[in-house]
Motif scaffolding. Structure first.
Motif, PDB file in Angstrom:
ATOM      1  N   LEU A  30      11.502 -63.933 -46.600  1.00 49.80           N
ATOM      2  CA  LEU A  30      10.968 -62.762 -45.904  1.00 49.80           C
ATOM      3  C   LEU A  30      11.675 -61.504 -46.420  1.00 49.80           C
ATOM      4  O   LEU A  30      12.902 -61.492 -46.557  1.00 49.80           O
ATOM      5  CB  LEU A  30      11.233 -62.918 -44.401  1.00 49.80           C
ATOM      6  N   GLN A  31      10.891 -60.469 -46.712  1.00 49.68           N
ATOM      7  CA  GLN A  31      11.502 -59.228 -47.213  1.00 49.68           C
ATOM      8  C   GLN A  31      11.342 -58.126 -46.166  1.00 49.68           C
ATOM      9  O   GLN A  31      10.301 -58.008 -45.522  1.00 49.68           O
ATOM     10  CB  GLN A  31      10.842 -58.804 -48.529  1.00 49.68           C
ATOM     11  N   ASN A  32      12.372 -57.318 -46.057  1.00 52.38           N
ATOM     12  CA  ASN A  32      12.406 -56.264 -45.063  1.00 52.38           C
ATOM     13  C   ASN A  32      12.648 -54.929 -45.771  1.00 52.38           C
ATOM     14  O   ASN A  32      13.643 -54.768 -46.474  1.00 52.38           O
ATOM     15  CB  ASN A  32      13.541 -56.573 -44.073  1.00 52.38           C
ATOM     16  N   PHE A  33      11.733 -53.984 -45.600  1.00 49.85           N
ATOM     17  CA  PHE A  33      11.840 -52.699 -46.298  1.00 49.85           C
ATOM     18  C   PHE A  33      12.077 -51.575 -45.293  1.00 49.85           C
ATOM     19  O   PHE A  33      11.243 -51.351 -44.404  1.00 49.85           O
ATOM     20  CB  PHE A  33      10.576 -52.428 -47.107  1.00 49.85           C
ATOM     21  N   ILE A  34      13.193 -50.898 -45.447  1.00 49.19           N
ATOM     22  CA  ILE A  34      13.552 -49.838 -44.489  1.00 49.19           C
ATOM     23  C   ILE A  34      12.985 -48.506 -44.964  1.00 49.19           C
ATOM     24  O   ILE A  34      13.314 -48.026 -46.052  1.00 49.19           O
ATOM     25  CB  ILE A  34      15.077 -49.741 -44.344  1.00 49.19           C
ATOM     26  N   VAL A  35      12.125 -47.934 -44.150  1.00 45.38           N
ATOM     27  CA  VAL A  35      11.463 -46.679 -44.515  1.00 45.38           C
ATOM     28  C   VAL A  35      12.328 -45.480 -44.137  1.00 45.38           C
ATOM     29  O   VAL A  35      12.504 -44.554 -44.925  1.00 45.38           O
ATOM     30  CB  VAL A  35      10.089 -46.570 -43.819  1.00 45.38           C
ATOM     31  N   SER A  36      12.852 -45.502 -42.898  1.00 44.70           N
ATOM     32  CA  SER A  36      13.696 -44.383 -42.489  1.00 44.70           C
ATOM     33  C   SER A  36      14.717 -44.845 -41.469  1.00 44.70           C
ATOM     34  O   SER A  36      14.521 -45.849 -40.770  1.00 44.70           O
ATOM     35  CB  SER A  36      12.857 -43.228 -41.928  1.00 44.70           C
ATOM     36  N   SER A  37      15.800 -44.103 -41.403  1.00 47.02           N
ATOM     37  CA  SER A  37      16.869 -44.408 -40.466  1.00 47.02           C
ATOM     38  C   SER A  37      17.360 -43.082 -39.903  1.00 47.02           C
ATOM     39  O   SER A  37      17.937 -42.268 -40.635  1.00 47.02           O
ATOM     40  CB  SER A  37      17.993 -45.133 -41.219  1.00 47.02           C
ATOM     41  N   VAL A  38      17.083 -42.848 -38.628  1.00 47.82           N
ATOM     42  CA  VAL A  38      17.460 -41.563 -38.010  1.00 47.82           C
ATOM     43  C   VAL A  38      18.147 -41.839 -36.671  1.00 47.82           C
ATOM     44  O   VAL A  38      17.963 -42.917 -36.098  1.00 47.82           O
ATOM     45  CB  VAL A  38      16.221 -40.664 -37.784  1.00 47.82           C
ATOM     46  N   ILE A  91      15.720 -47.567 -36.820  1.00 45.26           N
ATOM     47  CA  ILE A  91      15.396 -48.048 -38.162  1.00 45.26           C
ATOM     48  C   ILE A  91      13.904 -48.374 -38.189  1.00 45.26           C
ATOM     49  O   ILE A  91      13.444 -49.252 -37.463  1.00 45.26           O
ATOM     50  CB  ILE A  91      16.191 -49.338 -38.502  1.00 45.26           C
ATOM     51  N   VAL A  92      13.152 -47.639 -39.009  1.00 44.89           N
ATOM     52  CA  VAL A  92      11.728 -47.924 -39.173  1.00 44.89           C
ATOM     53  C   VAL A  92      11.568 -48.782 -40.421  1.00 44.89           C
ATOM     54  O   VAL A  92      12.032 -48.401 -41.497  1.00 44.89           O
ATOM     55  CB  VAL A  92      10.903 -46.619 -39.310  1.00 44.89           C
ATOM     56  N   ALA A  93      10.944 -49.936 -40.277  1.00 48.95           N
ATOM     57  CA  ALA A  93      10.848 -50.861 -41.405  1.00 48.95           C
ATOM     58  C   ALA A  93       9.540 -51.647 -41.354  1.00 48.95           C
ATOM     59  O   ALA A  93       8.852 -51.652 -40.327  1.00 48.95           O
ATOM     60  CB  ALA A  93      12.027 -51.819 -41.374  1.00 48.95           C
ATOM     61  N   TYR A  94       9.196 -52.266 -42.470  1.00 52.22           N
ATOM     62  CA  TYR A  94       8.060 -53.197 -42.485  1.00 52.22           C
ATOM     63  C   TYR A  94       8.478 -54.448 -43.247  1.00 52.22           C
ATOM     64  O   TYR A  94       9.424 -54.429 -44.033  1.00 52.22           O
ATOM     65  CB  TYR A  94       6.797 -52.555 -43.085  1.00 52.22           C
ATOM     66  N   GLU A  95       7.766 -55.519 -42.977  1.00 51.05           N
ATOM     67  CA  GLU A  95       8.148 -56.810 -43.552  1.00 51.05           C
ATOM     68  C   GLU A  95       7.063 -57.342 -44.478  1.00 51.05           C
ATOM     69  O   GLU A  95       5.893 -57.005 -44.328  1.00 51.05           O
ATOM     70  CB  GLU A  95       8.352 -57.826 -42.426  1.00 51.05           C
ATOM     71  N   THR A  96       7.483 -58.180 -45.414  1.00 47.62           N
ATOM     72  CA  THR A  96       6.534 -58.904 -46.260  1.00 47.62           C
ATOM     73  C   THR A  96       6.869 -60.387 -46.185  1.00 47.62           C
ATOM     74  O   THR A  96       8.027 -60.774 -46.364  1.00 47.62           O
ATOM     75  CB  THR A  96       6.631 -58.416 -47.725  1.00 47.62           C
TER      76      THR A  96
END
Lengths: 468, 71
Positions: free
Chosen positions: A113-121, A146-151
């Motif tokens: 599973l891959q986790n991609f972090i788009v933004s961290s505020v 942490i805003v992220a999406y997974e693949t």
């Protein structure tokens, strides 16, 4: 491109489309009294000469573009052209684009599973929490949102929640300055959420040889600014959601076009163009990454992603293309066949061949089947991944548009003179890309996955042209 | 498709050798709507936009540059 709820945008598009259809209906009412085309005439509408002076035409059209499981776009357009009695022409075209969906982010498929972090505020300051697709998630960790999406394992990583809109205005003017010499001037302005373009162009067109030959020389200057919401990341920096190193960066495009149009025979028109393009400035994609994969042999985890690094492309690019176009009439049928050879100093060579056949139907309709084949080689710095066991190269991108591939387009265009002033037209095309040459191979545990990220797309357009 | 390159080169040479003279009164066919190089510019601009956003090559029939951040 933003990670926002796109409901409001969709409502705007529906409203805009409704308005467009409404205005079309008003237009249709206006022309009720017009003559139905060709009731008594034996000649097909498209076999007649179009009026070239003292004419005003208005086009309204809508394009629907949809990639298989990825980007969707709706694009309404309005275009106006006026040519006065001296042959001076004015053109204006407004285009509105709205894009939603998913797009490959450049990372390679992985066995895990891959986790991609788009933004961290800081927590509480997040504007968005969920993308339209529901694939983007927000978690609060150590006081940060942490805003992220997974693949999922084995899937090609796509950035979900992709959303953009574009307003574009193009203005043109052309007039005779001498008996056989014409100038054409134009300007383009385009605004996207994260990108803006300003362009100007000028051409001189010279008729020779009793107007059998037309030569043209044109120059176009375009200035572009990329300004993503999270800033522009430094080359090969980690994708960890932090703010980019630059607020915005620019790119300039200078293009020179030399053209020749030649009447070859009573039924044959030939055009040849040479185009030179010089692109200078920031040319990377600020959203696109490359997987840094564990590449030491013999480990259980060989092939696993260790980091995701933002891509880096050269800041200079010189492009050359030669285009050859033909229009050949066989009675009322017209064969349009063209080819283009393209090369640039990023190592990309490309060949394109396109053909269509204009077929008259009854007295006021034409249909036009078309086919196009395209090939390109990969950019020198294109790669599916970066091996962690080696030093980083100077440049790297995993953008599928820089990969080697073949593409085929099949389509059908049609037009119909509803009245002597109103023309309706439609087109539908299917576009397919496939990997060319050797298939890409990922290391270790990811070796069974295909990293090629090409796409299939369906495009449809419907429009009306009213000539006053 | 490396053969495409040679096919296009052959077309260019063959066509440059084929120039003939056409009298002004013989240009009726060339004046038709169906023979216009931009019979429907809306179709052409849409195709250019799609290909610019999906392929590395640009320019040829028109200027280089695409007026958008889609590539």
């Amino acid at each position: 491109m933003q990670l926002k709820d796109n409901k409001g945008m969709m409502e705007a598009v529906v409203l805009l489309t409704a308005n467009l259809l409404n205005s079309t209906a008003v237009l249709a009412q206006d022309i009720n009294s017009a003559k139905i085309y060709d009731v008594e005439d034996d000649v097909n509408f498209y076999d007649e000469a179009a009026p070239s002076e003292d004419v005003l035409s208005v086009d309204v059209a809508v394009v629907n573009y949809e990639e298989k499981g990825r980007v969707k776009a709706v694009e309404p357009m309005v275009a106006v052209k006026y040519v006065n009695s001296e042959g001076t022409a004015f053109t204006a075209k407004y285009t509105y684009d709205t894009l939603t969906g998913a797009t490959p982010n450049g990372a390679a498929p992985s066995a895990r599973l891959q986790n991609f972090i788009v933004s961290s505020v800081p927590a509480g300051s997040t504007v968005t929490s969920t993308s339209a697709s529901g694939r983007t998630i927000t978690r609060t960790i150590n006081g940060n949102d942490i805003v992220a999406y997974e693949t999922q394992p084995g899937e090609l990583p796509l950035a979900y929640g992709f959303k953009d809109e574009r307003h574009s205005l193009d203005l043109g003017f052309s007039t005779d300055i001498l008996e056989n010499t014409r100038i054409a001037l134009g300007t383009t302005i385009s605004r996207e959420t994260d990108y803006s373009t300003n362009g100007v162009r000028a051409s001189v067109i010279q008729s020779l040889n009793n107007e059998l030959t037309t030569l043209s020389l044109g120059v176009s200057l375009e200035s572009n600014t990329s300004k993503p919401e999270n800033g522009i990341p430094a080359a090969f920096s980690r994708m960890d959601g932090s703010q980019g190193a630059f607020e915005s960066l620019d790119k300039d495009v200078t293009s020179v076009n030399v053209g020749l149009t030649q009447v070859m025979s009573r039924d044959w028109l030939l055009s040849v163009n040479y185009n030179y393009g010089n692109v200078s400035g920031y040319q990377s994609d600020p959203y696109r990454i490359v997987s840094l994969l564990h590449s030491w042999e013999g480990f259980e985890w060989t092939g696993y992603p260790m980091e995701y690094l933002f891509e880096n492309r050269p800041e200079e690019r010189v492009r050359h293309s030669v285009y050859l176009g033909n229009k050949i009439a066989f009675d009322s049928y017209v064969l349009d066949i063209s080819g283009r050879y393209y090369t640039d100093d990023w190592g990309i060579d490309s060949q394109t061949l396109e053909a269509s056949l204009h077929i008259p139907v009854w007295k006021s309709i034409y249909i036009e089947p078309l086919a196009r084949i395209y090939h390109q080689s990969a950019a020198d710095f294109f790669t599916y991944y970066l091996p962690a066991s080696e030093e980083l190269p100077e440049y790297a991108s995993a953008d599928s548009r820089l990969d080697s591939f073949d593409a085929v387009t099949l389509g059908l265009r049609t037009g119909m003179a509803v009245t002597d002033q109103l023309e309706a037209y439609m087109m539908a095309e299917y576009y397919h890309q496939q990997k060319s040459g050797e298939k890409g191979v990922l290391p270790g545990i990811s070796a069974s996955y295909d990293p090629y990220a090409g796409t299939d797309a369906a495009v449809a357009m419907i429009g009306l042209r009213y000539t006053f | 498709m490396p053969y495409l390159k040679w096919f296009i080169a052959t077309l260019i040479v063959a066509q440059l050798m084929a120039c003939t003279t056409v009298k002004p009164w013989e240009r009726d066919v060339l004046a038709r709507r169906s023979m216009s190089l931009e019979k429907n510019p809306m179709f052409l601009s849409m195709d250019d936009h799609v290909y610019f956003s999906k392929e590395a090559a640009a320019g040829g029939r028109t200027f280089d540059g695409g007026g958008c951040g889609c590539n």
